[in-house]
Design an enzyme around this catalytic site. Structure first.
Site, PDB file in Angstrom:
ATOM      1  N   GLU A 220      40.729  44.767  35.060  1.00 39.32           N
ATOM      2  CA  GLU A 220      39.507  44.451  35.803  1.00 39.32           C
ATOM      3  C   GLU A 220      39.483  45.141  37.168  1.00 39.32           C
ATOM      4  O   GLU A 220      38.541  44.959  37.948  1.00 39.32           O
ATOM      5  CB  GLU A 220      39.380  42.939  35.978  1.00 39.32           C
ATOM      6  CG  GLU A 220      39.145  42.223  34.665  1.00 39.32           C
ATOM      7  CD  GLU A 220      38.894  40.735  34.829  1.00 39.32           C
ATOM      8  OE1 GLU A 220      38.468  40.307  35.919  1.00 39.32           O
ATOM      9  OE2 GLU A 220      39.121  39.989  33.851  1.00 39.32           O
TER      10      GLU A 220
ATOM     11  N   ASN B 157      43.936  25.506  30.134  1.00 35.22           N
ATOM     12  CA  ASN B 157      42.695  26.093  29.648  1.00 35.22           C
ATOM     13  C   ASN B 157      42.883  26.529  28.193  1.00 35.22           C
ATOM     14  O   ASN B 157      43.730  27.371  27.909  1.00 35.22           O
ATOM     15  CB  ASN B 157      42.331  27.300  30.523  1.00 35.22           C
ATOM     16  CG  ASN B 157      41.193  28.125  29.954  1.00 35.22           C
ATOM     17  OD1 ASN B 157      40.371  27.633  29.208  1.00 35.22           O
ATOM     18  ND2 ASN B 157      41.171  29.387  30.323  1.00 35.22           N
TER      19      ASN B 157
ATOM     20  N   TYR C 276      43.591  28.299  43.646  1.00 37.63           N
ATOM     21  CA  TYR C 276      43.529  26.910  43.208  1.00 37.63           C
ATOM     22  C   TYR C 276      42.863  26.051  44.280  1.00 37.63           C
ATOM     23  O   TYR C 276      42.035  25.200  43.977  1.00 37.63           O
ATOM     24  CB  TYR C 276      44.938  26.383  42.896  1.00 37.63           C
ATOM     25  CG  TYR C 276      45.610  27.138  41.786  1.00 37.63           C
ATOM     26  CD1 TYR C 276      45.342  26.838  40.454  1.00 37.63           C
ATOM     27  CD2 TYR C 276      46.521  28.155  42.055  1.00 37.63           C
ATOM     28  CE1 TYR C 276      45.953  27.544  39.420  1.00 37.63           C
ATOM     29  CE2 TYR C 276      47.139  28.857  41.036  1.00 37.63           C
ATOM     30  CZ  TYR C 276      46.850  28.555  39.724  1.00 37.63           C
ATOM     31  OH  TYR C 276      47.442  29.249  38.715  1.00 37.63           O
TER      32      TYR C 276
ATOM     33  N   CYS D 188      40.985  32.021  33.403  1.00 43.25           N
ATOM     34  CA  CYS D 188      42.051  31.415  34.195  1.00 43.25           C
ATOM     35  C   CYS D 188      42.990  32.468  34.779  1.00 43.25           C
ATOM     36  O   CYS D 188      43.678  32.205  35.766  1.00 43.25           O
ATOM     37  CB  CYS D 188      42.812  30.390  33.371  1.00 43.25           C
ATOM     38  SG  CYS D 188      43.461  31.011  31.811  1.00 43.25           S
ATOM     39  N   HIS D 189      42.996  33.670  34.217  1.00 44.66           N
ATOM     40  CA  HIS D 189      43.842  34.744  34.752  1.00 44.66           C
ATOM     41  C   HIS D 189      43.372  35.213  36.131  1.00 44.66           C
ATOM     42  O   HIS D 189      44.115  35.864  36.849  1.00 44.66           O
ATOM     43  CB  HIS D 189      43.897  35.932  33.778  1.00 44.66           C
ATOM     44  CG  HIS D 189      42.571  36.577  33.531  1.00 44.66           C
ATOM     45  ND1 HIS D 189      41.634  36.039  32.667  1.00 44.66           N
ATOM     46  CD2 HIS D 189      42.021  37.706  34.038  1.00 44.66           C
ATOM     47  CE1 HIS D 189      40.567  36.809  32.651  1.00 44.66           C
ATOM     48  NE2 HIS D 189      40.766  37.835  33.481  1.00 44.66           N
TER      49      HIS D 189
END
Length: 164
Positions: A158, A123, A98, A131-132
Site C-alpha cells: 500500500e 478481526n 490503537y 487490521c494491518h
C-alpha cells in the site's frame, strides 16, 4: 453450517468463510485465531460471496484499490464489531493507532486502547477489514494475527513502508 473456499495469495494460502450469503471470515491459513469463534461444521462450496471476495483480493494484490466491498458479517461482541467498523474507515495507504481508534470511539485511555488491540487482533476478516493498518503509538508494527512479516508486506504493497 458454514462454507469455505481457498484463496492463493502472494503472501500464502488463505481461507474464506461464509454463512451462505455474507463473508464471515478471511484468514491466512494457520494464523492465530484461524477459524474465528464458529465451531460448527464447514463445507467447501462455490458461492457468489466467494467470487466477490476473490475479485476483491485479486484487485488488491495486483496493486489496485478495490472500489467495492463484498457483503461482510464479522461475528463478535458489540464492542468488537464497533472496532471492526472503525477499521473499515481507515483508507488504503493510511494507518491509525490503537489509541486513535479508542479516541474515535470516545473511549480514551490506555485500558481502552488495549481493549481495542484485543478486538483488532481477533478481526475475523483479514485485509478487507484492514487490521494491518493499525500501528503502535510510536509507529511500530505491533502484533498481527497473520504474522508481522505479512503485516509489513501488506503495508509495503500500500506504499506505507518502503520495500526492503
Amino acid at each position: 453450517m458454514r462454507y469455505v473456499c481457498a484463496y492463493s495469495s502472494p503472501l500464502g494460502e488463505m481461507t474464506m468463510e461464509s454463512d451462505g450469503k455474507f463473508l464471515t471470515g478471511l484468514w491466512f491459513d494457520g494464523q492465530k485465531y484461524f477459524g474465528g469463534a464458529y465451531k460448527g461444521a464447514r463445507e467447501a462450496r462455490a458461492l457468489p460471496v466467494f467470487e466477490d471476495t476473490t475479485k476483491w483480493l485479486d484487485l488488491y494484490f495486483s496493486g489496485q484499490r478495490p472500489d467495492f466491498t463484498p457483503p461482510l458479517l464479522p461475528e463478535g461482541s458489540p464492542f468488537r464489531r464497533e472496532v471492526w467498523e472503525a477499521l473499515l474507515s481507515v483508507a488504503y495507504g493510511k494507518t491509525i493507532t490503537y489509541g486513535e481508534i479508542a479516541a474515535q470511539l470516545a473511549r480514551g485511555g490506555k485500558a481502552y486502547a488495549q481493549a481495542v488491540g484485543g478486538a483488532v487482533g481477533h478481526n475475523p476478516i483479514s485485509i478487507i477489514v484492514p487490521c494491518h493498518r493499525v500501528l503502535g503509538k510510536d509507529g511500530s508494527l505491533t502484533g498481527y494475527a497473520g504474522g508481522t512479516d505479512k503485516k509489513r508486506a501488506l503495508l509495503e504493497m500500500e506504499g506505507i513502508f518502503p520495500k526492503g
